[in-house]
Scaffold this active site. Structure first.
Site, PDB file in Angstrom:
ATOM      1  N   ASP A 234       0.877  -1.157   0.000  1.00  0.00           N
ATOM      2  CA  ASP A 234       0.000   0.000   0.000  1.00  0.00           C
ATOM      3  C   ASP A 234       0.930   1.226   0.000  1.00  0.00           C
ATOM      4  O   ASP A 234       2.101   1.121   0.356  1.00  0.00           O
ATOM      5  CB  ASP A 234      -0.864  -0.021   1.265  1.00  0.00           C
ATOM      6  CG  ASP A 234      -1.721   1.221   1.390  1.00  0.00           C
ATOM      7  OD1 ASP A 234      -2.342   1.601   0.390  1.00  0.00           O
ATOM      8  OD2 ASP A 234      -1.746   1.816   2.489  1.00  0.00           O
TER       9      ASP A 234
ATOM     10  N   ASP B 224      -0.151   5.203   0.617  1.00  0.00           N
ATOM     11  CA  ASP B 224      -0.471   6.208   1.638  1.00  0.00           C
ATOM     12  C   ASP B 224      -0.510   5.548   3.014  1.00  0.00           C
ATOM     13  O   ASP B 224      -1.294   4.630   3.244  1.00  0.00           O
ATOM     14  CB  ASP B 224      -1.852   6.836   1.360  1.00  0.00           C
ATOM     15  CG  ASP B 224      -1.848   7.725   0.127  1.00  0.00           C
ATOM     16  OD1 ASP B 224      -0.848   8.399  -0.117  1.00  0.00           O
ATOM     17  OD2 ASP B 224      -2.867   7.740  -0.587  1.00  0.00           O
TER      18      ASP B 224
ATOM     19  N   GLY C 264      -7.597   4.183   2.611  1.00  0.00           N
ATOM     20  CA  GLY C 264      -7.661   3.117   1.615  1.00  0.00           C
ATOM     21  C   GLY C 264      -8.865   3.203   0.690  1.00  0.00           C
ATOM     22  O   GLY C 264      -8.935   2.478  -0.303  1.00  0.00           O
ATOM     23  N   ILE C 265      -9.825   4.081   1.011  1.00  0.00           N
ATOM     24  CA  ILE C 265     -11.048   4.204   0.198  1.00  0.00           C
ATOM     25  C   ILE C 265     -10.827   5.220  -0.925  1.00  0.00           C
ATOM     26  O   ILE C 265     -10.291   6.305  -0.685  1.00  0.00           O
ATOM     27  CB  ILE C 265     -12.244   4.639   1.088  1.00  0.00           C
ATOM     28  CG1 ILE C 265     -12.419   3.683   2.280  1.00  0.00           C
ATOM     29  CG2 ILE C 265     -13.522   4.745   0.275  1.00  0.00           C
ATOM     30  CD1 ILE C 265     -12.655   2.230   1.929  1.00  0.00           C
TER      31      ILE C 265
ATOM     32  N   SER D  39      -4.789   5.200  -4.725  1.00  0.00           N
ATOM     33  CA  SER D  39      -4.595   6.575  -5.187  1.00  0.00           C
ATOM     34  C   SER D  39      -4.209   6.699  -6.660  1.00  0.00           C
ATOM     35  O   SER D  39      -3.264   6.076  -7.125  1.00  0.00           O
ATOM     36  CB  SER D  39      -3.507   7.250  -4.351  1.00  0.00           C
ATOM     37  OG  SER D  39      -3.263   8.545  -4.849  1.00  0.00           O
TER      38      SER D  39
ATOM     39  N   ASP E 286      -2.053  -0.124   5.924  1.00  0.00           N
ATOM     40  CA  ASP E 286      -2.339   0.626   7.153  1.00  0.00           C
ATOM     41  C   ASP E 286      -3.846   0.790   7.373  1.00  0.00           C
ATOM     42  O   ASP E 286      -4.257   1.433   8.340  1.00  0.00           O
ATOM     43  CB  ASP E 286      -1.682   2.016   7.116  1.00  0.00           C
ATOM     44  CG  ASP E 286      -2.371   2.947   6.147  1.00  0.00           C
ATOM     45  OD1 ASP E 286      -2.701   2.494   5.027  1.00  0.00           O
ATOM     46  OD2 ASP E 286      -2.593   4.123   6.477  1.00  0.00           O
TER      47      ASP E 286
HETATM   48  P1  B16 Z   1      -6.502   9.807  -4.645  1.00  0.00           P
HETATM   49  P2  B16 Z   1      -3.681   3.984  -0.369  1.00  0.00           P
HETATM   50  C1  B16 Z   1      -5.608   5.808  -0.662  1.00  0.00           C
HETATM   51  O1  B16 Z   1      -4.283   5.409  -0.836  1.00  0.00           O
HETATM   52  C2  B16 Z   1      -5.764   6.684   0.579  1.00  0.00           C
HETATM   53  O2  B16 Z   1      -5.551   5.907   1.752  1.00  0.00           O
HETATM   54  C3  B16 Z   1      -7.160   7.250   0.618  1.00  0.00           C
HETATM   55  O3  B16 Z   1      -7.308   8.085   1.743  1.00  0.00           O
HETATM   56  C4  B16 Z   1      -7.404   8.055  -0.687  1.00  0.00           C
HETATM   57  O4  B16 Z   1      -8.710   8.595  -0.716  1.00  0.00           O
HETATM   58  C5  B16 Z   1      -7.213   7.104  -1.883  1.00  0.00           C
HETATM   59  O5  B16 Z   1      -5.902   6.590  -1.833  1.00  0.00           O
HETATM   60  C6  B16 Z   1      -7.441   7.790  -3.222  1.00  0.00           C
HETATM   61  O6  B16 Z   1      -6.462   8.750  -3.430  1.00  0.00           O
HETATM   62  O7  B16 Z   1      -7.564  10.808  -4.349  1.00  0.00           O
HETATM   63  O8  B16 Z   1      -5.103  10.373  -4.627  1.00  0.00           O
HETATM   64  O9  B16 Z   1      -6.775   9.020  -5.914  1.00  0.00           O
HETATM   65  O10 B16 Z   1      -3.683   4.017   1.143  1.00  0.00           O
HETATM   66  O11 B16 Z   1      -4.557   2.937  -0.984  1.00  0.00           O
HETATM   67  O12 B16 Z   1      -2.283   4.024  -0.937  1.00  0.00           O
HETATM   68 MG    MG Z   2      -2.962   3.295   3.069  1.00  0.00          MG
END
Ligand code: B16
Ligand code: MG
Length: 217
Positions: free
Chosen positions: A8, A10, A45-46, A117, A171
């Site tokens: 992962d 973020d 993660g959403i 993301s 996380d």
């Molecule tokens: P974006 P991960 C996720 O990343 C974040 O945890 C989540 O808070 C965020 O809304 C999502 O990416 C989308 O991100 O707006 O930049 O496309 O933890 O899956 O790496």
């Molecule tokens: Mg994450």
């Protein structure tokens, strides 16, 4: 035998959760949703539109915003988020992770990124980590986001590995569910109560080493 690791981003590689929080908190204020630690945790993660929906549901204002209004708010959040992450440098790699990646590389493990993301390739580049990964899964290419297993299944696939040969590191509760659903071994970093479904738990990225993982699996 474990042959690869799916990361992962973020909250695991990058210290970006704080920037998502700043940007989403402003959107929550704008739509009239009270910001709480529970809401903040639930967004991890959403994906972007899913996060916005959770914020609206928390404030009971979902019926006030149609698709166009939602897209405008999501774009506004991302514009502010992009501004915040434009200053990222290798100093923003979370504690211990550069060392852990070096360890895995030296030991011959294959690595991929399974981030929700759309900004992941940009962030990995800013952190100077691009060369460690064989592939960064495009979240737009999978049918459903975390907690669905699709993104972690794809992260094994791009490495040419079976899920049973991969350890996923996350996380978020949604991410651990995705790893487990894909049939991989899950490592959770953070609050053990939130990440109780993980096979192996660490309190912080600083605690993650290959030896500690080997001792636990
Ligand atoms: P974006 P991960 C996720 O990343 C974040 O945890 C989540 O808070 C965020 O809304 C999502 O990416 C989308 O991100 O707006 O930049 O496309 O933890 O899956 O790496
Ligand atoms: Mg994450």
């Amino acid at each position: 035998t474990i042959k690869g690791f799916a990361f992962d981003m973020d909250g695991v590689l990058a210290d970006t959760a704080k920037f998502h929080t700043i940007a989403w908190h402003q959107i929550a204020d704008e739509v009239g949703t009270t910001w709480t630690p529970e809401l903040e945790e639930s967004l991890k993660g959403i994906d972007r539109m899913g996060s916005l929906a959770l914020i609206m549901d928390a404030g009971g204002v979902a019926d006030k915003y149609d698709q166009t209004a939602r897209e405008n708010l999501a774009t506004k959040k991302n514009t502010q988020y992009r501004e915040l992450i434009s200053t990222l440098t290798p100093d923003d790699i979370l504690p211990g992770m550069q060392k852990f990646l070096d360890e895995l590389k030296a030991a011959g493990y294959q690595m991929s990124v399974a981030s929700a993301s759309k900004n992941a390739p940009f962030i990995i580049e800013r952190l100077g980590l691009t060369d460690y990964f064989k592939s960064v899964v495009d979240p737009a290419s999978v049918t459903a986001g975390k907690p669905d297993p699709a993104i972690f299944a794809a992260a094994a696939d791009v490495l040419g590995l079976q899920p049973s040969e991969v350890i996923g590191i996350e996380d978020s509760a949604a991410g651990i569910q995705s790893i487990n659903g894909a049939g991989e071994t899950s490592v959770g970093i953070g609050d053990k109560d939130v990440l109780k479904a993980a096979n192996i738990n660490f309190g912080s990225t600083a605690d993650v080493t290959l030896a500690a993982i080997e001792a636990a699996w």
